[in-house]
Design an enzyme around this catalytic site. Sequence first.
Site, PDB file in Angstrom:
ATOM      1  N   ASP A 217      27.487 -34.477  22.251  1.00  0.00           N
ATOM      2  CA  ASP A 217      28.039 -35.742  22.743  1.00  0.00           C
ATOM      3  C   ASP A 217      29.136 -36.262  21.818  1.00  0.00           C
ATOM      4  O   ASP A 217      30.103 -36.879  22.274  1.00  0.00           O
ATOM      5  CB  ASP A 217      26.931 -36.785  22.896  1.00  0.00           C
ATOM      6  CG  ASP A 217      26.027 -36.490  24.084  1.00  0.00           C
ATOM      7  OD1 ASP A 217      26.548 -36.295  25.186  1.00  0.00           O
ATOM      8  OD2 ASP A 217      24.800 -36.441  23.899  1.00  0.00           O
TER       9      ASP A 217
ATOM     10  N   TYR B  75      19.265 -38.865  21.483  1.00  0.00           N
ATOM     11  CA  TYR B  75      18.832 -37.547  21.008  1.00  0.00           C
ATOM     12  C   TYR B  75      18.462 -37.590  19.530  1.00  0.00           C
ATOM     13  O   TYR B  75      17.494 -36.938  19.108  1.00  0.00           O
ATOM     14  CB  TYR B  75      19.929 -36.508  21.248  1.00  0.00           C
ATOM     15  CG  TYR B  75      20.123 -36.157  22.703  1.00  0.00           C
ATOM     16  CD1 TYR B  75      19.043 -35.722  23.478  1.00  0.00           C
ATOM     17  CD2 TYR B  75      21.368 -36.245  23.310  1.00  0.00           C
ATOM     18  CE1 TYR B  75      19.209 -35.394  24.814  1.00  0.00           C
ATOM     19  CE2 TYR B  75      21.548 -35.920  24.648  1.00  0.00           C
ATOM     20  CZ  TYR B  75      20.461 -35.500  25.394  1.00  0.00           C
ATOM     21  OH  TYR B  75      20.621 -35.172  26.725  1.00  0.00           O
TER      22      TYR B  75
ATOM     23  N   GLU C 219      30.376 -30.418  30.193  1.00  0.00           N
ATOM     24  CA  GLU C 219      29.374 -31.368  30.671  1.00  0.00           C
ATOM     25  C   GLU C 219      28.628 -30.868  31.901  1.00  0.00           C
ATOM     26  O   GLU C 219      27.509 -31.316  32.162  1.00  0.00           O
ATOM     27  CB  GLU C 219      30.040 -32.715  30.959  1.00  0.00           C
ATOM     28  CG  GLU C 219      30.661 -33.336  29.714  1.00  0.00           C
ATOM     29  CD  GLU C 219      31.092 -34.771  29.910  1.00  0.00           C
ATOM     30  OE1 GLU C 219      30.280 -35.665  29.627  1.00  0.00           O
ATOM     31  OE2 GLU C 219      32.239 -34.982  30.344  1.00  0.00           O
TER      32      GLU C 219
ATOM     33  N   GLU D 135      25.792 -37.583  32.872  1.00  0.00           N
ATOM     34  CA  GLU D 135      26.663 -36.416  32.709  1.00  0.00           C
ATOM     35  C   GLU D 135      27.127 -35.883  34.062  1.00  0.00           C
ATOM     36  O   GLU D 135      28.236 -35.358  34.183  1.00  0.00           O
ATOM     37  CB  GLU D 135      25.945 -35.319  31.915  1.00  0.00           C
ATOM     38  CG  GLU D 135      25.563 -35.700  30.497  1.00  0.00           C
ATOM     39  CD  GLU D 135      26.751 -36.071  29.620  1.00  0.00           C
ATOM     40  OE1 GLU D 135      27.912 -35.920  30.055  1.00  0.00           O
ATOM     41  OE2 GLU D 135      26.520 -36.529  28.484  1.00  0.00           O
TER      42      GLU D 135
END
Length: 384
Positions: free
Chosen positions: A130, A168, A224, A258
């Site tokens: 990301d 995350y 992505e 995403e």
Amino acid sequence: MLSINTTRKENELSGNLGKMKITEENKPKKVLGEITNFQRSTQKTPLKQEIKPVVKKSQQVEPLLADNPRRFVVLPIQYHDIWKMYKKAEASFWTAEEVDLSKDMAHWESLKKEEKHFISHVLAFFAASDGIVNENLVERFSKEVQVTEARCFYGFQIAMENIHSEMYSLLIDTYIKDPQERDFLFNAIETMPCVKEKADWAMRWINDDSSSYAERVVAFAAVEGIFFSGSFASIFWLKKRGIMPGLTFSNELISRDEGLHCDFACLMFSHLVNKPSQERIHQIIDEAVKIEQVFLTEALPCRLIGMNCDLMRQYIEFVADRLLLELKCDKLYNKENPFDFMEHISLEGKTNFFEKRVGEYQKMGVMSGGNTGDSHAFTLDADF
């Protein structure tokens, strides 16, 4: 008398010499040589001119990239489809604090060693990726695109990518208690070759000044849409077992985001005048597919959590074909979706907003068309 005549002739001669035109025949050799040398020197060293930056012809005629003095003001809307995408993204805002991880640790402790290895390494890739997507948005796309509506979307996407990366990182911080292992995962781009390969491919496109904006849009649609696809599927696979609710819920939110980002890339591509050839698009997509297949079938095999590697390879090709269709290209692999559980996962979802705020999660009223609706009007008619 003689001297007077001589003087008169000398004056006439000097006057005639003054009126004479110098030709190549009567030009003195010394003067001729100096003029010739001057001509040669001026031919060899022309006068310096101001060097202007080279602008690719493709960028000169691209409306999305053309200089736009009105880019600082939102209204009036010029690209309604792009603006609609921005409002859709805005309505899908969420924060990491809204994801409950309290039940995950009990499930994490019950996982097998190889399952923990797989999940932690997938999270390590996500946490780093990301940031790479944001690097591209900040350094390239937001600077190149001059359309206000698109710049609004990119700005909001940057914010959401930050939230994804935070999510995350929180997952890794929650599950991994050993400081050394945690540090290893947080630095996956440097410590894990399989993650580094994917990161290097994406960074190559960020730093490539020879490729067009159109090519780089395709490349980051692949990042992505393809690089994330197999990892998303593997976490949804865990959801079938009813474990790790915090992980799987955040996965639903992020995969939806995403999916929207990938759709936006395809929308931007559709507005471009100068598009790469289908052969070139196929080449970019196929590179991404091969890297993702190696990642989830060899470097970090999905069989560690009980998934079939051959089916994972097929699924990645299926996702790539779907992306190619969005880019108005022919399929490259002609594969069907081998994971039936993924057929029931919609990026917009079916869960009731008030039950779990998952797929249809959106800020109240954002998609209703602004603040002009009666639903937001202040009245004194309500019963207290």
